[in-house]
Design a protein around this motif. Structure first.
Motif, PDB file in Angstrom:
ATOM      1  N   LYS A 222       0.836  -1.208   0.000  1.00 40.12           N
ATOM      2  CA  LYS A 222       0.000   0.000   0.000  1.00 40.12           C
ATOM      3  C   LYS A 222       0.868   1.254   0.000  1.00 40.12           C
ATOM      4  O   LYS A 222       0.543   2.246  -0.677  1.00 40.12           O
ATOM      5  CB  LYS A 222      -0.920  -0.004   1.222  1.00 40.12           C
ATOM      6  N   ALA A 223       1.978   1.215   0.744  1.00 43.59           N
ATOM      7  CA  ALA A 223       2.895   2.356   0.760  1.00 43.59           C
ATOM      8  C   ALA A 223       3.513   2.572  -0.610  1.00 43.59           C
ATOM      9  O   ALA A 223       3.748   3.714  -1.032  1.00 43.59           O
ATOM     10  CB  ALA A 223       3.980   2.139   1.807  1.00 43.59           C
ATOM     11  N   ALA A 224       3.787   1.485  -1.325  1.00 39.82           N
ATOM     12  CA  ALA A 224       4.337   1.601  -2.677  1.00 39.82           C
ATOM     13  C   ALA A 224       3.354   2.307  -3.599  1.00 39.82           C
ATOM     14  O   ALA A 224       3.735   3.181  -4.395  1.00 39.82           O
ATOM     15  CB  ALA A 224       4.686   0.217  -3.219  1.00 39.82           C
ATOM     16  N   VAL A 237       7.688   3.072   6.542  1.00 38.21           N
ATOM     17  CA  VAL A 237       6.715   1.992   6.710  1.00 38.21           C
ATOM     18  C   VAL A 237       7.016   1.279   8.026  1.00 38.21           C
ATOM     19  O   VAL A 237       8.095   0.708   8.192  1.00 38.21           O
ATOM     20  CB  VAL A 237       6.769   0.980   5.557  1.00 38.21           C
ATOM     21  N   GLY A 238       6.056   1.322   8.951  1.00 43.56           N
ATOM     22  CA  GLY A 238       6.217   0.635  10.224  1.00 43.56           C
ATOM     23  C   GLY A 238       6.630   1.569  11.345  1.00 43.56           C
ATOM     24  O   GLY A 238       7.253   2.621  11.122  1.00 43.56           O
ATOM     25  N   ALA A 239       6.287   1.161  12.567  1.00 40.93           N
ATOM     26  CA  ALA A 239       6.544   2.000  13.735  1.00 40.93           C
ATOM     27  C   ALA A 239       8.034   2.220  13.972  1.00 40.93           C
ATOM     28  O   ALA A 239       8.454   3.318  14.368  1.00 40.93           O
ATOM     29  CB  ALA A 239       5.897   1.378  14.973  1.00 40.93           C
ATOM     30  N   THR A 240       8.847   1.196  13.749  1.00 39.41           N
ATOM     31  CA  THR A 240      10.285   1.342  13.970  1.00 39.41           C
ATOM     32  C   THR A 240      10.875   2.394  13.042  1.00 39.41           C
ATOM     33  O   THR A 240      11.706   3.217  13.462  1.00 39.41           O
ATOM     34  CB  THR A 240      11.006  -0.003  13.777  1.00 39.41           C
ATOM     35  N   ALA A 241      10.474   2.383  11.789  1.00 38.55           N
ATOM     36  CA  ALA A 241      10.972   3.370  10.840  1.00 38.55           C
ATOM     37  C   ALA A 241      10.588   4.780  11.262  1.00 38.55           C
ATOM     38  O   ALA A 241      11.401   5.708  11.198  1.00 38.55           O
ATOM     39  CB  ALA A 241      10.438   3.068   9.439  1.00 38.55           C
ATOM     40  N   ARG A 242       9.359   4.935  11.727  1.00 42.96           N
ATOM     41  CA  ARG A 242       8.915   6.263  12.157  1.00 42.96           C
ATOM     42  C   ARG A 242       9.665   6.734  13.403  1.00 42.96           C
ATOM     43  O   ARG A 242      10.028   7.900  13.521  1.00 42.96           O
ATOM     44  CB  ARG A 242       7.398   6.260  12.385  1.00 42.96           C
ATOM     45  N   ARG A 243       9.917   5.808  14.339  1.00 41.73           N
ATOM     46  CA  ARG A 243      10.672   6.169  15.547  1.00 41.73           C
ATOM     47  C   ARG A 243      12.111   6.562  15.195  1.00 41.73           C
ATOM     48  O   ARG A 243      12.664   7.518  15.750  1.00 41.73           O
ATOM     49  CB  ARG A 243      10.676   5.010  16.538  1.00 41.73           C
ATOM     50  N   LEU A 244      12.720   5.821  14.289  1.00 42.23           N
ATOM     51  CA  LEU A 244      14.090   6.140  13.887  1.00 42.23           C
ATOM     52  C   LEU A 244      14.173   7.512  13.227  1.00 42.23           C
ATOM     53  O   LEU A 244      15.087   8.289  13.492  1.00 42.23           O
ATOM     54  CB  LEU A 244      14.617   5.068  12.927  1.00 42.23           C
ATOM     55  N   ALA A 245      13.229   7.795  12.353  1.00 38.37           N
ATOM     56  CA  ALA A 245      13.237   9.089  11.670  1.00 38.37           C
ATOM     57  C   ALA A 245      13.069  10.231  12.665  1.00 38.37           C
ATOM     58  O   ALA A 245      13.746  11.266  12.582  1.00 38.37           O
ATOM     59  CB  ALA A 245      12.134   9.131  10.608  1.00 38.37           C
ATOM     60  N   PHE A 246      12.168  10.047  13.631  1.00 36.82           N
ATOM     61  CA  PHE A 246      11.959  11.072  14.658  1.00 36.82           C
ATOM     62  C   PHE A 246      13.218  11.237  15.505  1.00 36.82           C
ATOM     63  O   PHE A 246      13.673  12.362  15.767  1.00 36.82           O
ATOM     64  CB  PHE A 246      10.768  10.684  15.537  1.00 36.82           C
ATOM     65  N   GLY A 247      13.797  10.110  15.945  1.00 33.90           N
ATOM     66  CA  GLY A 247      14.978  10.176  16.792  1.00 33.90           C
ATOM     67  C   GLY A 247      16.179  10.777  16.089  1.00 33.90           C
ATOM     68  O   GLY A 247      16.940  11.550  16.675  1.00 33.90           O
TER      69      GLY A 247
END
Length: 268
Positions: A222-224, A237-247
């Motif tokens: 769906k993201a594609a 895509v995914g919570a880990t990716a979002r946390r890494l980008a924020f951090g």
């Protein structure tokens, strides 16, 4: 040219590539699936609607094979290539000292060189279908901040990110979009692999031991679709990716400390 849009996907036999192919086929696109694993590729083709797919054996490390595969694909698609999905990739984890020369070279060649070759080979076709054609690169959350215990893999995905950003500027004059997907750990067959030849523990087990989530592969598909049709350069895509980008943006010092803790938890 036929009015039916067409997408060519490397690593299309399984995992993310297969999921992208299934979604785009459901939405009326002609889909080309390419993979070095021709047996699994044939199985994937059998579950897609007749007349919606072509399959192509391809080693993305071989530049000449790219030209042959894209020529065959565009012959099957009626001359179109609207989206080139550079998705083929291989995992490599563990401490750098545990990675063999052969493993390092394979990871670099498939993940980075393969993406560069794919972009180069697809350019004439994407120019012909522009505007609104797209190069879609599968990067990774490991391309947001270097992943402890996966230094070579992270280096390749930072390279894919750089390729995306470079070509986004370079190809703007042609009307070609360049986009990347940055998924974290996705529920694909790759998670059943060991991180390297010296380990007998599946990547999935290490991810779970570290308390990280595994995202359904359908979310990447769906993201594609959204990336191809939207304006965002990199799609997380995914919570880990979002946390890494924020951090990485707001708390780099804390992220460094967590990276060291993660390395210990993953056994590196």
């Amino acid at each position: 040219m036929t009015a039916r849009k067409a997408i060519f996907i490397t690593g299309g036999a399984s995992g993310i590539g297969r999921a992208i192919g299934e979604l785009f086929a459901e939405r009326g696109w002609f889909v080309g699936l390419a993979d070095i694993d021709t047996a699994t590729l044939a199985q994937t083709r059998s579950v897609l609607p007749d007349g919606s797919v072509s399959t192509h054996g391809l080693d993305v490390r071989d530049r000449a094979s790219w030209d042959d595969a894209l020529a065959d694909f565009t012959n099957a698609s009626g001359g179109r290539l609207d989206v080139m999905a550079n998705n083929a990739g291989v995992p490599l984890g563990g401490a750098l000292e545990d990675n063999s020369v052969a493993e390092i070279e394979r990871c670099l060649d498939v993940n980075l060189k393969g993406a560069i070759f794919g972009a180069q080979a697809a350019l004439p076709f994407l120019r012909a279908s522009a505007p609104c054609s797209c190069l879609l690169n599968t990067a990774s959350a490991a391309g947001i901040y270097g992943t402890s215990g996966a230094s070579v893999y992270s280096a390749t995905k930072f390279g894919v990110r750089a390729l995306t950003e470079s070509l986004d500027g370079e190809w703007a004059e042609f009307g070609i979009k360049v986009r990347s997907l940055m998924p974290a750990f996705i529920d694909t067959p790759l998670l059943a692999h060991a991180p390297n030849q010296r380990s007998n523990e599946a990547i999935r087990d290490r991810v779970r031991a570290a308390g990280l989530e595994i995202t359904p592969v359908t979310e990447v598909a769906k993201a594609a679709w959204d990336a191809v049709h939207g304006e965002r350069l990199h799609t997380l895509v995914g919570a880990t990716a979002r946390r890494l980008a924020f951090g990485a943006r707001w708390m780099p010092g804390r992220l460094r400390r967590e990276a060291a803790k993660s390395a210990r938890a993953m056994g590196n």
